[in-house]
Scaffold this motif. Structure first.
Motif, PDB file in Angstrom:
ATOM      1  N   ALA B  32       0.533   3.474   8.171  1.00 34.82           N
ATOM      2  CA  ALA B  32       1.559   4.334   8.766  1.00 34.82           C
ATOM      3  C   ALA B  32       2.833   4.301   7.931  1.00 34.82           C
ATOM      4  O   ALA B  32       3.210   3.253   7.385  1.00 34.82           O
ATOM      5  CB  ALA B  32       1.857   3.874  10.188  1.00 34.82           C
ATOM      6  N   LEU B  33       3.478   5.446   7.808  1.00 30.64           N
ATOM      7  CA  LEU B  33       4.755   5.500   7.110  1.00 30.64           C
ATOM      8  C   LEU B  33       5.878   5.105   8.060  1.00 30.64           C
ATOM      9  O   LEU B  33       5.821   5.408   9.254  1.00 30.64           O
ATOM     10  CB  LEU B  33       5.011   6.913   6.570  1.00 30.64           C
ATOM     11  CG  LEU B  33       4.057   7.423   5.490  1.00 30.64           C
ATOM     12  CD1 LEU B  33       4.506   8.798   4.998  1.00 30.64           C
ATOM     13  CD2 LEU B  33       3.966   6.452   4.328  1.00 30.64           C
ATOM     14  N   THR B  40      11.264  -1.500   0.164  1.00 37.55           N
ATOM     15  CA  THR B  40      10.425  -1.645  -1.033  1.00 37.55           C
ATOM     16  C   THR B  40       9.416  -0.492  -1.096  1.00 37.55           C
ATOM     17  O   THR B  40       8.941  -0.019  -0.056  1.00 37.55           O
ATOM     18  CB  THR B  40       9.652  -2.980  -1.029  1.00 37.55           C
ATOM     19  OG1 THR B  40       8.895  -3.054   0.176  1.00 37.55           O
ATOM     20  CG2 THR B  40      10.604  -4.156  -1.110  1.00 37.55           C
ATOM     21  N   PRO B  41       9.094  -0.056  -2.282  1.00 39.50           N
ATOM     22  CA  PRO B  41       8.152   1.064  -2.428  1.00 39.50           C
ATOM     23  C   PRO B  41       6.748   0.668  -1.959  1.00 39.50           C
ATOM     24  O   PRO B  41       6.308  -0.459  -2.156  1.00 39.50           O
ATOM     25  CB  PRO B  41       8.152   1.344  -3.928  1.00 39.50           C
ATOM     26  CG  PRO B  41       9.344   0.640  -4.481  1.00 39.50           C
ATOM     27  CD  PRO B  41       9.595  -0.523  -3.590  1.00 39.50           C
ATOM     28  N   THR B  81       7.809  15.946   8.701  1.00 34.54           N
ATOM     29  CA  THR B  81       8.396  15.973   7.367  1.00 34.54           C
ATOM     30  C   THR B  81       8.124  14.630   6.684  1.00 34.54           C
ATOM     31  O   THR B  81       8.308  13.577   7.303  1.00 34.54           O
ATOM     32  CB  THR B  81       9.913  16.220   7.438  1.00 34.54           C
ATOM     33  OG1 THR B  81      10.137  17.477   8.076  1.00 34.54           O
ATOM     34  CG2 THR B  81      10.530  16.249   6.045  1.00 34.54           C
ATOM     35  N   VAL B  82       7.681  14.697   5.434  1.00 36.62           N
ATOM     36  CA  VAL B  82       7.455  13.485   4.640  1.00 36.62           C
ATOM     37  C   VAL B  82       8.501  13.449   3.519  1.00 36.62           C
ATOM     38  O   VAL B  82       8.649  14.425   2.777  1.00 36.62           O
ATOM     39  CB  VAL B  82       6.038  13.455   4.027  1.00 36.62           C
ATOM     40  CG1 VAL B  82       5.836  12.197   3.191  1.00 36.62           C
ATOM     41  CG2 VAL B  82       4.993  13.529   5.127  1.00 36.62           C
ATOM     42  N   TYR B  83       9.225  12.348   3.462  1.00 41.06           N
ATOM     43  CA  TYR B  83      10.269  12.163   2.446  1.00 41.06           C
ATOM     44  C   TYR B  83       9.740  11.234   1.353  1.00 41.06           C
ATOM     45  O   TYR B  83       8.861  10.407   1.600  1.00 41.06           O
ATOM     46  CB  TYR B  83      11.514  11.516   3.065  1.00 41.06           C
ATOM     47  CG  TYR B  83      12.032  12.223   4.280  1.00 41.06           C
ATOM     48  CD1 TYR B  83      12.940  13.270   4.161  1.00 41.06           C
ATOM     49  CD2 TYR B  83      11.621  11.843   5.557  1.00 41.06           C
ATOM     50  CE1 TYR B  83      13.424  13.921   5.279  1.00 41.06           C
ATOM     51  CE2 TYR B  83      12.094  12.490   6.679  1.00 41.06           C
ATOM     52  CZ  TYR B  83      12.996  13.522   6.533  1.00 41.06           C
ATOM     53  OH  TYR B  83      13.471  14.174   7.643  1.00 41.06           O
ATOM     54  N   TYR B  84      10.342  11.380   0.175  1.00 41.08           N
ATOM     55  CA  TYR B  84       9.970  10.478  -0.923  1.00 41.08           C
ATOM     56  C   TYR B  84      11.212  10.095  -1.710  1.00 41.08           C
ATOM     57  O   TYR B  84      12.233  10.801  -1.693  1.00 41.08           O
ATOM     58  CB  TYR B  84       8.949  11.148  -1.859  1.00 41.08           C
ATOM     59  CG  TYR B  84       9.594  12.145  -2.789  1.00 41.08           C
ATOM     60  CD1 TYR B  84       9.727  13.481  -2.416  1.00 41.08           C
ATOM     61  CD2 TYR B  84      10.121  11.751  -4.010  1.00 41.08           C
ATOM     62  CE1 TYR B  84      10.349  14.384  -3.234  1.00 41.08           C
ATOM     63  CE2 TYR B  84      10.753  12.659  -4.846  1.00 41.08           C
ATOM     64  CZ  TYR B  84      10.866  13.964  -4.456  1.00 41.08           C
ATOM     65  OH  TYR B  84      11.507  14.856  -5.273  1.00 41.08           O
ATOM     66  N   ARG B  85      11.089   9.002  -2.413  1.00 45.17           N
ATOM     67  CA  ARG B  85      12.028   8.652  -3.484  1.00 45.17           C
ATOM     68  C   ARG B  85      11.195   8.140  -4.652  1.00 45.17           C
ATOM     69  O   ARG B  85      10.411   7.194  -4.504  1.00 45.17           O
ATOM     70  CB  ARG B  85      13.012   7.579  -3.033  1.00 45.17           C
ATOM     71  CG  ARG B  85      14.068   7.251  -4.119  1.00 45.17           C
ATOM     72  CD  ARG B  85      15.026   6.165  -3.661  1.00 45.17           C
ATOM     73  NE  ARG B  85      15.768   6.513  -2.472  1.00 45.17           N
ATOM     74  CZ  ARG B  85      16.858   7.284  -2.443  1.00 45.17           C
ATOM     75  NH1 ARG B  85      17.320   7.786  -3.567  1.00 45.17           N
ATOM     76  NH2 ARG B  85      17.469   7.547  -1.311  1.00 45.17           N
ATOM     77  N   VAL B 126       7.180   4.725  -5.851  1.00 39.36           N
ATOM     78  CA  VAL B 126       7.432   5.777  -4.862  1.00 39.36           C
ATOM     79  C   VAL B 126       7.626   5.139  -3.498  1.00 39.36           C
ATOM     80  O   VAL B 126       6.807   4.312  -3.071  1.00 39.36           O
ATOM     81  CB  VAL B 126       6.260   6.782  -4.789  1.00 39.36           C
ATOM     82  CG1 VAL B 126       6.540   7.852  -3.739  1.00 39.36           C
ATOM     83  CG2 VAL B 126       5.994   7.417  -6.146  1.00 39.36           C
ATOM     84  N   LYS B 127       8.705   5.517  -2.840  1.00 41.40           N
ATOM     85  CA  LYS B 127       8.906   5.185  -1.432  1.00 41.40           C
ATOM     86  C   LYS B 127       8.590   6.420  -0.599  1.00 41.40           C
ATOM     87  O   LYS B 127       8.984   7.524  -0.962  1.00 41.40           O
ATOM     88  CB  LYS B 127      10.358   4.778  -1.181  1.00 41.40           C
ATOM     89  CG  LYS B 127      10.808   3.499  -1.859  1.00 41.40           C
ATOM     90  CD  LYS B 127      12.274   3.235  -1.528  1.00 41.40           C
ATOM     91  CE  LYS B 127      12.758   1.943  -2.140  1.00 41.40           C
ATOM     92  NZ  LYS B 127      14.183   1.692  -1.807  1.00 41.40           N
ATOM     93  N   LEU B 128       7.882   6.206   0.487  1.00 40.23           N
ATOM     94  CA  LEU B 128       7.545   7.302   1.392  1.00 40.23           C
ATOM     95  C   LEU B 128       8.012   6.950   2.802  1.00 40.23           C
ATOM     96  O   LEU B 128       7.890   5.808   3.229  1.00 40.23           O
ATOM     97  CB  LEU B 128       6.031   7.543   1.414  1.00 40.23           C
ATOM     98  CG  LEU B 128       5.362   8.004   0.114  1.00 40.23           C
ATOM     99  CD1 LEU B 128       3.851   7.980   0.275  1.00 40.23           C
ATOM    100  CD2 LEU B 128       5.834   9.402  -0.277  1.00 40.23           C
TER     101      LEU B 128
END
Lengths: 69, 255
Positions: B32-33, B40-41, B81-85, B126-128
């Motif tokens: 799960a996100l 931490t990624p 909505t899915v966010y990323y960095r 990648v962080k989600l």
């Protein structure tokens, strides 16, 4: 359509903050409810928005919009 | 192919480029996100020699780049909505979001131009996070390739470039237009001729210092970060058409 805004007006938001990322996302989706997604590039300070045609005016609040097609 | 006057032509140079299998991981079960950005990624790759294409013989000038993939599913009954960095060596390169319809799979395709010039030891991460804990991630992959290959400022004749789609992931589906073109650069401008045939042959060309002979589409010609969504495809991904063999005969004339 892909819309690009160089040097977007994001202040006081800080894209290093996940909360501010979510705040910008909410503002973009409020302005363009049909928005698919967006990306902000730190190196070139550019906001890229994927949305259906006709979103230029709604995105103009963040700066000068160019359409990539 | 026309014969070339050997008084102005150097020996034929031929290079073969071999690509490793992409670095893929499928989790045993979806994770799960979080609903806020994690400290931490979830996804991290340290670029190692095993990720890199092999060029034989040595001597071909090129630039390394990469495509990362991250895939999961929105199991919620509503769009989320899915966010990323995206980070390189701990520094943010890009951030953003995508909408994922109820029940659908998503695949982030990360091919920004900021990955040009990656080297062994670089850490890509990648962080989600998402608007609902009913969104998960389960798959990640990394594929490195060469772009901007070849000499510069030298007239070349008898040019041949062979290409192939890369990566071909062990699961999922290539997205529409994926792996369609490699861009042949005949001038040092940010455009070129997109070609899907292989091999590509040219009587003569003059590659210049920025883009050289040919460029990848995703990650170089087109800086792209995009989430593809689908009811069943995952990963649903872009691939490039990458060079696998390059040969040419340089002339002694420099420009």
């Amino acid at each position: 359509m892909r819309y690009t805004i160089k040097h977007p007006k994001l202040a006081p938001l800080n894209m290093d903050s996940g909360d501010d990322v979510m705040t910008l996302d909410a503002a973009l989706r409020a302005a363009v409810p049909t928005l698919d997604g967006w990306s902000y590039g730190f190196a070139d300070d550019t906001l890229t928005v994927d949305a259906p045609p006709g979103a230029e005016a709604a995105l103009a609040a963040w700066g000068e919009v160019s359409v990539d097609g | 192919m026309a014969n070339v006057d050997c008084r102005i032509a150097r020996a034929l140079q031929s290079y073969t480029i071999t690509y490793p299998s992409p670095d893929e991981t499928l989790l045993a079960s979806p994770q799960a996100l979080p609903t806020s950005e994690p400290a931490t990624p979830q996804i991290e790759f340290t670029i190692g020699p095993q990720h890199l294409p092999t060029v034989s013989p040595a001597g071909l000038t090129y630039t390394l780049t990469a495509i990362l993939y991250a895939a999961g599913q929105n199991t919620d009954g509503a769009q989320q909505t899915v966010y990323y960095r995206l980070l390189k060596n701990g520094e943010s390169l890009n951030t953003g979001s995508a909408a994922v319809p109820a029940g659908q799979y998503y695949t982030w395709n990360f091919a920004p131009s900021t990955l040009l010039g990656i080297t062994v030891g670089d850490v890509l991460a990648v962080k989600l996070w998402a608007t609902s804990a009913n969104v998960n991630w389960r798959y990640k992959a990394l594929a490195c390739a060469i772009t901007r290959a070849g000499p510069a400022g030298v007239l070349l004749v008898n040019l041949n470039i062979s290409t192939t789609p890369y990566p071909v992931l062990t699961r999922g589906n290539p997205a529409q237009y994926g792996s369609a073109y490699i861009y042949l650069q005949t001038e040092d401008k940010n455009w070129g001729s997109g070609l899907s045939t292989s091999p590509i042959s040219m009587r003569a060309t003059l590659p210049l210092g920025t883009y050289r002979l040919c460029r990848l589409y995703y990650g170089d010609f087109q800086s792209t970060i995009q989430a593809w969504t689908h009811v069943s495809y995952w990963p649903y991904y872009y691939a490039n058409r990458v060079p696998t063999a390059i040969s040419f005969r340089p002339l002694t004339i420099r420009v």
